[in-house]
Design an enzyme around this catalytic site. Structure first.
Site, PDB file in Angstrom:
ATOM      1  N   ASN A 208       0.777  -0.803   0.323  1.00  0.00           N
ATOM      2  CA  ASN A 208       0.225  -0.239   0.120  1.00  0.00           C
ATOM      3  C   ASN A 208       0.693   1.478   0.105  1.00  0.00           C
ATOM      4  O   ASN A 208       2.388   1.064   0.045  1.00  0.00           O
ATOM      5  CB  ASN A 208      -1.267   0.089   1.034  1.00  0.00           C
ATOM      6  CG  ASN A 208      -0.145  -0.137   2.389  1.00  0.00           C
ATOM      7  OD1 ASN A 208       0.565   0.349   2.727  1.00  0.00           O
ATOM      8  ND2 ASN A 208      -0.282  -1.373   3.027  1.00  0.00           N
ATOM      9  N   LYS A 338     -10.799  -3.726  17.725  1.00  0.00           N
ATOM     10  CA  LYS A 338      -9.999  -3.270  18.344  1.00  0.00           C
ATOM     11  C   LYS A 338      -9.994  -3.409  19.874  1.00  0.00           C
ATOM     12  O   LYS A 338      -8.939  -4.096  20.467  1.00  0.00           O
ATOM     13  CB  LYS A 338      -9.328  -2.600  17.178  1.00  0.00           C
ATOM     14  CG  LYS A 338      -9.348  -2.345  15.790  1.00  0.00           C
ATOM     15  CD  LYS A 338      -8.470  -3.333  15.550  1.00  0.00           C
ATOM     16  CE  LYS A 338      -8.336  -2.776  13.401  1.00  0.00           C
ATOM     17  NZ  LYS A 338      -7.482  -3.788  12.744  1.00  0.00           N
TER      18      LYS A 338
HETATM   19  O1  PMT Z   1       3.114   5.833   6.127  1.00  0.00           O
HETATM   20  P1  PMT Z   1       2.366   7.383   5.416  1.00  0.00           P
HETATM   21  O2  PMT Z   1       2.950   7.630   4.820  1.00  0.00           O
HETATM   22  O3  PMT Z   1       2.815   8.424   6.477  1.00  0.00           O
HETATM   23  O4  PMT Z   1       0.873   7.708   6.168  1.00  0.00           O
HETATM   24  C1  PMT Z   1       0.534   7.291   7.283  1.00  0.00           C
HETATM   25  C2  PMT Z   1      -0.655   6.397   7.713  1.00  0.00           C
HETATM   26  C3  PMT Z   1      -2.104   6.950   7.315  1.00  0.00           C
HETATM   27  C4  PMT Z   1      -0.397   4.684   7.346  1.00  0.00           C
HETATM   28  C5  PMT Z   1      -1.162   6.296   8.793  1.00  0.00           C
HETATM   29  O5  PMT Z   1      -1.070   7.512   9.864  1.00  0.00           O
HETATM   30  C6  PMT Z   1      -2.042   4.972   9.629  1.00  0.00           C
HETATM   31  O6  PMT Z   1      -3.119   6.268   9.014  1.00  0.00           O
HETATM   32  N1  PMT Z   1      -1.970   4.201   9.747  1.00  0.00           N
HETATM   33  C7  PMT Z   1      -2.533   2.915   9.859  1.00  0.00           C
HETATM   34  C8  PMT Z   1      -2.866   1.989   8.795  1.00  0.00           C
HETATM   35  C9  PMT Z   1      -3.961   1.218   8.476  1.00  0.00           C
HETATM   36  O7  PMT Z   1      -3.836   0.321   8.601  1.00  0.00           O
HETATM   37  O8  PMT Z   1      -5.476   1.707   9.041  1.00  0.00           O
HETATM   38  P2  PMT Z   1      -6.480   0.204   9.050  1.00  0.00           P
HETATM   39  O9  PMT Z   1      -8.081   1.157   9.298  1.00  0.00           O
HETATM   40  O10 PMT Z   1      -6.622  -0.643   8.223  1.00  0.00           O
HETATM   41  O11 PMT Z   1      -6.071  -0.332  10.635  1.00  0.00           O
HETATM   42  C10 PMT Z   1      -6.714  -0.734  11.737  1.00  0.00           C
HETATM   43  C11 PMT Z   1      -5.511  -0.374  13.181  1.00  0.00           C
HETATM   44  O12 PMT Z   1      -5.713  -2.125  12.437  1.00  0.00           O
HETATM   45  C12 PMT Z   1      -3.528   0.126  12.709  1.00  0.00           C
HETATM   46  O13 PMT Z   1      -3.700   0.310  13.970  1.00  0.00           O
HETATM   47  C13 PMT Z   1      -3.649  -1.392  11.933  1.00  0.00           C
HETATM   48  O14 PMT Z   1      -1.635  -0.779  12.459  1.00  0.00           O
HETATM   49  C14 PMT Z   1      -4.220  -2.140  12.443  1.00  0.00           C
HETATM   50  N2  PMT Z   1      -3.773  -3.581  11.915  1.00  0.00           N
HETATM   51  C15 PMT Z   1      -4.760  -3.063  10.832  1.00  0.00           C
HETATM   52  C16 PMT Z   1      -4.286  -4.509   9.544  1.00  0.00           C
HETATM   53  C17 PMT Z   1      -4.410  -5.877  10.602  1.00  0.00           C
HETATM   54  N3  PMT Z   1      -4.416  -7.265   9.639  1.00  0.00           N
HETATM   55  N4  PMT Z   1      -3.637  -6.129  11.842  1.00  0.00           N
HETATM   56  C18 PMT Z   1      -3.369  -4.377  12.252  1.00  0.00           C
HETATM   57  O15 PMT Z   1      -2.702  -4.757  13.572  1.00  0.00           O
END
Ligand code: PMT
Length: 394
Positions: A208, A338
């Site tokens: 991504n 979560k």
């Molecule tokens: O890296 P940059 O270019 O600076 O951009 C920053 C960012 C936009 C990536 C960052 O600020 C951000 O939003 N990170 C989380 C991205 C994400 O995976 O979001 P999500 O809504 O899909 O997941 C929610 C949370 O669960 C996140 O903390 C993620 O790390 C965690 N997760 C998700 C999927 C998974 N299988 N395991 C996880 O732990």
């Protein structure tokens, strides 16, 4: 605000040495105690008498004197709260980076355990030299604060980058460090950064647009605030003064984070973890076929954040939430699902924040249902405000 602080000003042999007389006056006007040390070459540009009068202290040049019971470099290093090297010549920078101690100033640098600010000044071609740049990167990676030189007319007649940065900048950096409370001191903070990489075959992968900037900003600020930081990152990161563990896939990230989490006080999942990985990744490069369509089966990755929340005892767990629509509604659902203490929601459909940008604009959701919106700012500022929200005024 610098009242009673002990500042060690280290001057090396460049033309910008004369400017440091004014810097010493600025520190003195702010009621700081100033001690000055110089390399023998610096005295070609500024006199000992001037520096002595301005600092109201004896100026150090020689390495050892007969009447000292303790080597001078040790006592200078012990007394000061901060060391400011300005101007820093290419010669002294290279000695610093390689542990060479051939005069009082370089010996003190080597023995100094607190914060050091380095303000280089030199000819533009010397500054651009890859050897000097490597030495600067090395020092920066080891935690030394580099105030990069500015562009303009140089004393040698050239025009380019090499001029000492402004005295205001050096003064502000000194004040910022001396007045910043190390409120995270004694805390171990684990931070993830970057998008995970899920291999299809040895050539292709699914990932991504996460650049890792948000996670790295959190790690840098956490370190500045005194925390013991571990950054678990999928992106190449230049040398850092804290622990960096490189990982690639979600499974690798899970293994590393779960291990570090056991001894942590706080874990922040800023990484963009792939929800799915390729079911049967090919050991060899997949061949092009006559088919117009092919399909790849994906299987679910473990939810690292959720599993940390299920295991947590006293640790604080912080998640991020990347959404391109209904940000707030989805974030509310996600923090519940979560089970984390904080969820930082950001809109990744905007190009001026979120993925790859140096800026972000976030809403912090807390477990108790309260929310706080942080206006658009540099990721380092957002990082600081996140710590402020978790740990109080920083
Ligand atoms: O890296 P940059 O270019 O600076 O951009 C920053 C960012 C936009 C990536 C960052 O600020 C951000 O939003 N990170 C989380 C991205 C994400 O995976 O979001 P999500 O809504 O899909 O997941 C929610 C949370 O669960 C996140 O903390 C993620 O790390 C965690 N997760 C998700 C999927 C998974 N299988 N395991 C996880 O732990």
């Amino acid at each position: 605000m610098l009242s009673g602080k002990n500042i060690l000003v280290a001057i090396t042999g460049g033309i910008a040495a004369y400017k440091i007389c004014e810097l010493i006056r600025m520190y003195k006007r702010a009621n700081a105690n100033v001690r000055v040390i110089v390399t023998p070459n610096a005295l070609n540009f500024v006199t000992k008498l001037t520096l002595q009068n301005l600092s109201q202290n004896e100026v150090g040049v020689e390495e050892f004197t007969l009447d000292e019971y303790r080597p001078e470099h040790i006592s200078y290093a012990d007394e000061a709260d901060i060391m400011v090297v300005a101007p820093a010549t290419a010669n002294s920078i290279s000695k610093f980076a390689n542990g060479i101690c051939d005069n009082l100033l370089t010996s003190i640098f080597c023995a100094f355990k607190k914060h050091v600010i380095i303000a280089p000044a030199m000819n533009c071609n010397m500054w651009a030299n890859p050897i000097i740049q490597q030495n600067i990167s090395k020092l920066s990676g080891l935690g030394y604060e580099i105030l990069a030189p500015e562009s303009g007319y140089l004393a040698c007649g050239d025009v380019g980058v090499g001029r000492l940065c402004s005295l205001d900048k050096i003064f502000e950096a000194t004040a910022k460090n001396l007045c910043m409370e190390k409120i995270l001191s004694g805390k171990k903070i684990v931070i993830t950064a970057g998008g995970t990489i899920e291999d299809i075959d040895p050539v292709r992968y699914i990932s991504n647009y996460s650049s890792g900037k948000m996670g790295i900003a959190l790690a840098d600020v956490g370190y500045e605030l005194g925390a013991e930081v571990t950054l678990v990152s999928t992106v190449a990161t230049k040398q850092k003064p804290y622990k960096v563990i490189s990982v690639k896939s979600a499974l690798e990230m899970q293994k590393t984070v779960e291990n570090e989490f056991l001894t942590s006080d706080c874990t922040i999942m800023a990484a963009a973890v792939a929800d799915y990985r390729v079911k049967n990744k090919s050991e060899h490069k997949m061949k092009k076929t006559d088919e117009n369509e092919i399909s790849i089966t994906l299987i679910k990755n473990p939810d690292i954040l959720k599993s940390l929340c299920e295991k947590k005892k006293n640790q604080i767990v912080v998640g991020f939430c990347a959404e391109s629509e209904n940000l707030f509604e989805n974030a509310k659902q996600k923090i519940k699902n979560k089970g984390c203490d904080y969820l930082i929601a950001n809109d990744i459909s905007r190009s001026d924040i979120g993925f790859s940008s140096d800026y972000n604009e976030v809403t912090i959701l807390k477990k108790d249902g309260t929310i706080k919106k942080l206006e658009r700012a540099e990721k380092s500022v957002i990082a600081r405000m996140i710590f402020e929200e978790i740990y109080g005024q920083v």
